[in-house]
Design a protein around this motif. Structure first.
Motif, short mmCIF file in Angstrom:
data_model
loop_
_atom_site.label_atom_id
_atom_site.label_comp_id
_atom_site.label_asym_id
_atom_site.label_seq_id
_atom_site.Cartn_x
_atom_site.Cartn_y
_atom_site.Cartn_z
N THR A 43 0.57 -0.68 0.41
CA THR A 43 -0.17 0.11 -0.03
C THR A 43 0.70 1.30 0.20
N LEU A 44 1.94 1.78 1.17
CA LEU A 44 2.57 2.32 1.02
C LEU A 44 3.74 3.03 -0.30
N ARG A 45 4.57 1.95 -1.65
CA ARG A 45 4.12 1.58 -2.20
C ARG A 45 3.33 2.42 -3.61
N LYS A 46 1.97 2.15 -3.20
CA LYS A 46 0.61 2.99 -4.05
C LYS A 46 0.66 4.59 -4.21
N LEU A 47 1.74 4.77 -2.77
CA LEU A 47 1.23 6.28 -2.95
C LEU A 47 2.18 7.15 -3.34
N PRO A 48 2.02 8.67 -3.21
CA PRO A 48 2.73 9.36 -3.92
C PRO A 48 3.88 9.51 -3.69
N GLU A 49 5.21 9.73 -4.01
CA GLU A 49 6.83 10.25 -3.13
C GLU A 49 6.37 10.56 -2.16
N LYS A 50 6.52 12.11 -2.13
CA LYS A 50 5.87 12.88 -0.76
C LYS A 50 5.56 12.68 0.05
N ALA A 51 4.20 11.85 -0.13
CA ALA A 51 3.56 10.55 0.95
C ALA A 51 4.54 9.91 1.50
N GLN A 52 4.82 9.04 0.98
CA GLN A 52 5.81 8.46 0.84
C GLN A 52 6.94 8.66 2.30
N GLU A 53 7.89 10.00 2.13
CA GLU A 53 9.02 10.30 2.53
C GLU A 53 8.21 10.91 3.90
N LYS A 54 7.24 11.48 3.73
CA LYS A 54 7.14 12.41 4.93
C LYS A 54 6.33 10.70 6.20
N ILE A 55 5.93 9.63 5.33
CA ILE A 55 5.77 8.39 5.96
C ILE A 55 6.23 7.64 6.68
N GLY A 56 8.11 7.91 5.97
CA GLY A 56 9.34 7.48 6.25
C GLY A 56 9.74 8.19 7.61
N TYR A 57 9.56 9.43 7.59
CA TYR A 57 10.21 10.66 8.84
C TYR A 57 9.52 10.42 9.69
N MET A 58 8.25 10.10 10.00
CA MET A 58 7.15 9.61 10.97
C MET A 58 7.67 7.92 11.43
N ILE A 59 8.08 7.16 11.08
CA ILE A 59 8.81 5.76 11.44
C ILE A 59 10.00 6.58 12.51
N GLU A 60 10.43 6.95 11.70
CA GLU A 60 11.46 6.85 11.79
C GLU A 60 11.92 7.71 13.40
N GLY A 61 11.37 8.95 13.46
CA GLY A 61 10.96 9.72 14.39
C GLY A 61 10.56 8.55 15.96
N ALA A 62 9.06 8.34 15.04
CA ALA A 62 8.98 7.09 16.17
C ALA A 62 10.00 6.23 16.98
#
Length: 51
Positions: free
Chosen positions: A14-33
């Motif tokens: 599902t993540l791979r289907k999202l726009p690149e900018k959304a993937q980047e923001k989600i990645g930052y949230m995961i790293e922060g968590a």
């Protein structure tokens, strides 16, 4: 494969289907968590407090 592994695979698909900018923001949230979790694990245990 376990249920947890299947859920993880579906989430990544599902993540791979999202726009690149959304993937980047989600990645930052995961790293922060992960950073917060790691810092929390390093803290000494406190007695008492709310459970």
């Amino acid at each position: 494969m376990s249920e947890k592994e299947n859920d993880t695979k579906k989430m990544l698909e599902t993540l791979r289907k999202l726009p690149e900018k959304a993937q980047e923001k989600i990645g930052y949230m995961i790293e922060g968590a992960a950073l917060v979790s790691a810092a929390h694990e390093d803290e000494p245990k406190k007695d008492g407090g709310a459970a």
